[in-house]
Structure formats: structure tokens, C-alpha cells
Design a protein around this motif. Structure first.
Motif, mmCIF file in Angstrom:
data_model
loop_
_atom_site.group_PDB
_atom_site.id
_atom_site.type_symbol
_atom_site.label_atom_id
_atom_site.label_comp_id
_atom_site.label_asym_id
_atom_site.label_seq_id
_atom_site.Cartn_x
_atom_site.Cartn_y
_atom_site.Cartn_z
ATOM 1 N N ASP A 195 0.890 -1.218 -0.198
ATOM 2 C CA ASP A 195 -0.029 -0.007 -0.017
ATOM 3 C C ASP A 195 0.886 1.370 -0.155
ATOM 4 N N GLN A 196 0.995 2.084 -1.119
ATOM 5 C CA GLN A 196 1.639 3.128 -1.178
ATOM 6 C C GLN A 196 1.503 4.233 -0.098
ATOM 7 N N GLN A 197 0.556 4.267 0.153
ATOM 8 C CA GLN A 197 0.268 5.326 1.285
ATOM 9 C C GLN A 197 0.725 4.909 2.721
ATOM 10 N N LYS A 198 0.641 3.759 2.997
ATOM 11 C CA LYS A 198 1.166 3.214 4.282
ATOM 12 C C LYS A 198 2.715 3.062 4.124
ATOM 13 N N PHE A 199 3.235 2.851 2.746
ATOM 14 C CA PHE A 199 4.838 3.057 2.637
ATOM 15 C C PHE A 199 5.213 4.443 2.853
ATOM 16 N N THR A 200 4.515 5.337 2.312
ATOM 17 C CA THR A 200 4.920 6.737 2.372
ATOM 18 C C THR A 200 4.830 7.142 3.875
ATOM 19 N N ASP A 201 3.822 6.824 4.510
ATOM 20 C CA ASP A 201 3.589 7.086 5.900
ATOM 21 C C ASP A 201 4.847 6.455 6.752
ATOM 22 N N GLU A 202 5.308 5.362 6.686
ATOM 23 C CA GLU A 202 6.340 4.709 6.906
ATOM 24 C C GLU A 202 7.663 5.459 6.762
ATOM 25 N N CYS A 203 7.948 5.862 5.543
ATOM 26 C CA CYS A 203 9.206 6.603 5.191
ATOM 27 C C CYS A 203 9.109 8.065 6.032
ATOM 28 N N VAL A 204 8.141 8.807 6.193
ATOM 29 C CA VAL A 204 7.980 10.056 6.743
ATOM 30 C C VAL A 204 8.290 9.931 8.292
ATOM 31 N N LYS A 224 9.590 7.063 9.904
ATOM 32 C CA LYS A 224 10.832 6.506 10.177
ATOM 33 C C LYS A 224 12.115 7.245 9.999
ATOM 34 N N LEU A 225 11.833 7.823 8.649
ATOM 35 C CA LEU A 225 13.103 8.479 7.911
ATOM 36 C C LEU A 225 12.990 9.748 7.789
ATOM 37 N N GLY A 226 11.771 10.505 8.167
ATOM 38 C CA GLY A 226 11.541 11.999 8.079
ATOM 39 C C GLY A 226 11.845 12.323 6.464
ATOM 40 N N GLU A 227 11.328 11.539 5.673
ATOM 41 C CA GLU A 227 11.252 11.740 4.243
ATOM 42 C C GLU A 227 9.908 12.808 3.972
ATOM 43 N N ASP A 228 10.217 13.629 2.931
ATOM 44 C CA ASP A 228 9.079 14.385 2.469
ATOM 45 C C ASP A 228 8.262 13.653 1.747
ATOM 46 N N PRO A 229 7.030 13.491 2.044
ATOM 47 C CA PRO A 229 6.025 12.517 1.303
ATOM 48 C C PRO A 229 5.832 12.818 -0.103
ATOM 49 N N SER A 230 6.077 13.957 -0.619
ATOM 50 C CA SER A 230 5.733 14.392 -1.751
ATOM 51 C C SER A 230 7.037 13.668 -2.651
ATOM 52 N N ASN A 231 7.998 13.569 -2.140
ATOM 53 C CA ASN A 231 9.338 13.012 -2.759
ATOM 54 C C ASN A 231 8.977 11.535 -3.052
ATOM 55 N N VAL A 232 8.194 10.830 -2.304
ATOM 56 C CA VAL A 232 7.847 9.532 -2.538
ATOM 57 C C VAL A 232 6.778 9.252 -3.660
ATOM 58 N N THR A 233 5.798 10.213 -3.442
ATOM 59 C CA THR A 233 5.048 10.329 -4.482
ATOM 60 C C THR A 233 5.305 10.425 -5.909
ATOM 61 N N PHE A 268 15.408 12.066 -3.098
ATOM 62 C CA PHE A 268 15.139 11.888 -1.555
ATOM 63 C C PHE A 268 16.211 12.639 -0.839
ATOM 64 N N LYS A 269 15.699 13.131 0.206
ATOM 65 C CA LYS A 269 16.593 13.422 1.394
ATOM 66 C C LYS A 269 17.229 12.660 2.365
ATOM 67 N N SER A 270 16.458 11.452 2.658
ATOM 68 C CA SER A 270 17.037 10.316 3.417
ATOM 69 C C SER A 270 18.113 9.456 2.823
ATOM 70 N N PRO A 271 19.282 9.388 3.434
ATOM 71 C CA PRO A 271 20.232 8.704 2.922
ATOM 72 C C PRO A 271 19.709 7.198 2.826
ATOM 73 N N LEU A 272 19.107 6.694 3.779
ATOM 74 C CA LEU A 272 18.486 5.556 3.790
ATOM 75 C C LEU A 272 17.670 4.919 2.883
ATOM 76 N N LEU A 273 16.658 5.942 2.435
ATOM 77 C CA LEU A 273 15.888 5.796 1.181
ATOM 78 C C LEU A 273 16.495 5.676 0.117
ATOM 79 N N ILE A 274 17.528 6.495 -0.012
ATOM 80 C CA ILE A 274 18.225 6.432 -1.294
ATOM 81 C C ILE A 274 19.031 5.120 -1.680
#
Length: 486
Positions: free
Chosen positions: A101-110, A112-121, A178-184
Motif C-alpha cells: 500500500d503506497q500510502q502506508k509505505f509513504t507514511d512509514e518513510c515519513v 521512520k526516515l523523516g522523508e518528504d511525502p511528496s518525494n515518494v509520490t 530523496f533527502k534520506s540517505p537510507l531511502l536512497i
């Protein structure tokens, strides 16, 4: 026509099914005693292990294969869409669940990793765009025929080719996304899906995120090898003949035309030949290939070191697919492709099919497929490298899962680049033929036919369009379309 297929990997099996359904008399020659190629299985001490690919995407390509054969998909070939694509464990201590579920994944990135949700979308939309542009050009057509490039859909895609960012590396593209090195790091990992280096492979390969994150990942209810079993049974139903334990020793060519194959001293006459063998093996062992020198110069893809562990304990913190990341990803790939060794802090992939197929392990136990990327074999000291890597893997697992995994391993089997080469004839055990570590990698893959040799075709992961189950199925469709109905 009488057609020989060399090898019974997914590409060979699918090609055999399609050609038999078109009225041809098809015979498959396989060096092993069972079909599957790189997709096989191990049954031992109550544990069952899938030994090849563990990710299943684009299942509709298997369904399309049945449709092309005029058959319904059997009930025995059932699969489920995964809710969790993968669980990630980072060296820094963060854990992340990649939800389907992309929304759940996006929420997880925000969270856990402090990522901007718009970057994931935005990233997933970009991956979709790359797929739309490249599908007709690279995936489902031969690049090596002018008439295919003149199709309207292809011409339309060519006008947008700058949008696939082939001029950037995957890492450069992910770093700017992405701004999160872990998401990169998470999205850089997709380079390993075709045995490449994200610091060199083109950003076009970020299309893989579309297949997994937009379209979803699946798993067959009876395990990955059930894909092979199903297609093999379809082939038998369509009248395909199989000669197992039959190593083809040459592709016989006369007057620039393939006329058959040889197995040892025995020759078999055919009207056409389809090779599902690793292209490097073909050029070095089966024929006088006009592009031999060019192919030998290409960089091989990575291989793998795999430990199949029967574990007499259940680990609820693990899912079907799990990644324990290296703390220095760039150094890991430098070790892999330049220094031809395995980093002392390798990224560890743990695949536990018993999470989905309970019969794959005894009660209260799990079957662990534990893999690290390894260089293709070039005379490394594998005994020492396996010993050292195993200890590094154990240390990493113990730290990440807060356990002592050695206390629970009751069965072990090991696959290395050496054994992979022996079992599959892939040069050096390279899993995907050649790497995609260059801007024009897609154009450098071997074509599905040779203009200089008539009635000779090529399928499988080492040729166009590439490795993995979906692309092997795509190569089978391309080749079958090149051969007219009987």
C-alpha cells in the motif's frame, strides 16, 4: 517445423510452449535432470528451498502464456499479492517496512526516515513514466529490427527518451529524489535485480521500482519453483519433448543457417534452433560466433553466495523478504565490481518462503535462503571468502535480530559462483549475463537473433531484454513472434 530449444530455463520453457502452440514440433535439450535452469529447488531434512529468483512480478505474463497456448491457468498455479514487499534493517538501527500500500509505505518513510511525502509520490510517478516510455522499446520488442523502431508507439516513446534519464546513474537520480540517505540506499538496491552497480548503472533502471512498488509483488502459493512446474506441464500438454541429461555440445551451422544441434557425438537435425543458454557459454562452446570478441569484453553481472539454512526456530520479526543493509553501500559495490571480492559488511538478503508456504519447513522451524552479492568467479580463493563471509553474515544477523543464529542452524547447503556456473553454465556464475553498468547497457545486450545466421534465436536472461522472470518471458514472446506458425 522441427525446432530445438537448448535449455529449459523460464525463457526456454515459455518459448517451447509458444512454438508448440503454433504447430511446431519442439524438442528441448537440458543438461540437468529437471527443468528450470536457475530456478530450481532443494528438498532436504524436511526443508524445501527455492534456489533461484524469489521475487514474482508481472504475473499476468504467465497468464498470457497460457492464453497464447489456448489453455486456462490451472488452479494449482495460484499466487497472492504481498502486503509487505520487504522488511529493511539498516546498519544505523532504523527498521522500515516496505508496504505494498503506497500510502502506508509513504507514511512509514515519513515517520521512520523523516522523508518528504511528496518525494515518494513523485518518485513512483517517475518510475511509471519510465515504464511507459521504455516498455515498447526495450521490453516487448526487439531493438534490432528497423520495422519495430518505426511503430507509432515506439516513435512516440523515442521522442521522450530523454525522460528516462539514461545519462544519469541510478544513485545520482535517487540522491536527487530523496533527502534520506537510507531511502536512497533502499532504491539503489534495485540495481542488484539485474546484477549491476547503482553507482554506474543508468537511472533508467529505476523503472524496477514501478514493477515492485506500483504494480506489486506476488508469491506463488506453492513456492517459486511451482512457476517452472506449471510451465513445464503446459509444455508437455502441448506436445513438447524433453531430453534431460543432454548437454548440447554444438549448434550445427551450414551455409550460414542453423541446421541442428549435437549432443556429444550424436547429431540432431532441426529446421530452427533456439538457445536459452548463457550467451557467454554459447560463444565460447557452441558456435563460431561473429561477435565473440565484443561479448567477451563486456563486464559480467554479479553472482551470489547463498547459504540455505534449516533453522529450528521461528523469527516473527522477519517477513518473506528481508534486507540487512551494509553500512557503506558504495564500498560494497567497489569491492564487488572493482576488487572482485565481498565486502566485510555485506548487505544480506534473507528469503523465508515458509512464511507463506508452511510445508517448506518443519513445525516451529524456518527455511532461510541467505544471500549476499558476490563477484563472478575469476579465480578467487572461494574457500576463504566463503568462510569469512559466513562469519560476517552471522555477526550481522545476530546484531540485527538480537540472537545467536548459529544455535539454531540444523541444516546447511552452500551455493557459490563456482557451483552456479557448474549448474547453469553461466560464465563465472554471473546471474544475468552481462552487467548494465553503462549508459547504453540496454543496447549492448545480445539480440534475440543473428542477421548472419538464419534460423538461430536467443532467449533468456543473458540476452535482450534482460534477466528476471518477466523479462525472460518477454524474450520468449519476442522470439516466438519471429518464427511463423507451422
Amino acid at each position: 517445423m522441427k525446432i530445438a530449444v537448448i535449455g529449459s530455463g523460464i525463457g526456454g520453457l515459455a518459448t517451447a510452449c509458444r512454438l508448440a502452440s503454433k504447430g511446431h514440433e519442439v524438442t528441448v535439450f537440458e543438461k540437468n535432470d529437471s527443468p528450470g535452469g536457475k530456478i530450481s529447488e532443494i528438498n532436504m531434512e524436511g526443508y524445501r528451498f527455492d534456489t533461484g529468483p524469489s521475487l514474482f512480478t508481472l504475473p499476468e505474463l504467465v497468464e498470457e502464456l497460457y492464453g497464447a497456448a489456448g489453455e486456462k491457468v490451472p488452479a494449482t498455479f495460484a499466487y497472492k499479492k504481498l502486503d509487505v514487499l520487504c522488511k529493511y534493517f539498516f546498519k544505523s538501527g532504523e527498521n522500515l517496512i516496505a508496504w505494498s500500500d503506497q500510502q502506508k509505505f509513504t507514511d512509514e518513510c515519513v515517520e521512520k526516515l523523516g522523508e518528504d511525502p511528496s518525494n515518494v509520490t513523485r518518485y513512483f510517478k517517475s518510475a511509471l513514466l519510465i515504464y511507459k516510455i521504455t516498455a515498447d522499446i526495450f521490453l516487448f520488442n526487439s531493438l534490432h529490427k528497423v520495422k519495430n523502431l518505426l511503430k507509432f508507439s515506439v516513435l512516440k516513446s523515442l521522442l521522450q527518451v530523454h525522460k528516462i534519464r539514461f545519462y544519469k546513474t541510478m544513485h545520482e537520480d535517487n540522491k536527487s529524489s530523496f533527502k534520506s540517505p537510507l531511502l536512497i540506499q533502499l532504491f539503489d538496491r534495485y540495481a542488484t535485480y539485474n546484477g549491476s552497480n547503482p553507482y554506474k548503472a543508468p537511472a533508467t533502471l529505476n523503472v524496477i521500482a514501478h514493477l515492485e512498488n506500483n504494480l506489486g509483488a506476488y508469491f506463488p502459493e506453492q513456492g517459486m519453483y511451482s512457476i517452472v512446474k506449471s510451465i513445464y506441464e503446459l509444455a508437455l500438454k502441448k506436445g513438447v519433448r524433453f531430453n534431460f541429461n543432454s548437454l548440447v555440445t554444438s549448434i550445427d551451422i551450414k551455409n550460414n543457417k542453423a541446421v541442428g544441434v549435437s549432443v556429444g557425438d550424436e547429431k540432431f537435425a532441426f529446421d530452427s534452433v533456439v538457445s536459452d543458454s548463457d550467451i557467454n557459454y554459447v560463444v565460447n562452446n557452441l558456435m563460431d560466433h561473429p561477435q565473440k570478441k565484443r561479448i567477451e569484453r563486456l563486464e559480467p553481472s554479479s553472482s551470489a553466495l547463498v547459504f540455505y539454512w534449516g533453522v529450528n526456530k521461528e523469527f516473527p520479526e522477519l517477513d518473506l523478504h528481508n534486507i540487512l543493509f551494509s553500512g557503506d553501500y558504495k564500498e560494497e559495490f567497489t569491492n564487488l565490481f572493482q576488487e572482485k571480492t565481498i565486502h566485510n559488511d555485506p548487505t544480506v538478503y534473507i528469503f523465508v518462503s515458509s512464511k507463506m508456504v508452511k510445508s517448506d519447513a518443519p513445525k516451529n522451524c524456518e527455511n532461510w535462503f541467505v544471500m549476499v552479492n558476490a563477484p563472478s568467479n575469476s579465480k578467487e580463493n572461494w574457500d576463504e571468502l566463503i568462510r569469512a563471509t559466513k562469519q560476517n553474515i552471522i555477526n550481522k544477523i545476530n546484531k540485527s535480530l538480537k540472537t545467536n543464529i548459529e544455535d539454531y542452524i540444523e541444516y546447511e547447503k552452500i551455493a557459490s559462483p563456482i557451483t552456479i556456473e557448474q549448474n547453469t553454465l553461466s560464465k563465472g556464475g554471473a546471474l544475468y549475463g552481462n552487467s548494465s553498468n553503462s549508459m547504453f547497457a540496454a543496447f549492448l545486450r545480445h539480440p534475440n537473433f543473428l542477421k548472419s545466421v538464419k534460423n538461430l534465436y536467443f532467449v533468456g536472461g543473458s540476452v535482450h531484454p534482460g534477466g528476471g522472470i518477466p523479462l525472460c518471458l518477454a524474450s520468449a514472446k519476442i522470439v516466438a513472434n519471429e518464427i511463423p506458425a507451422s
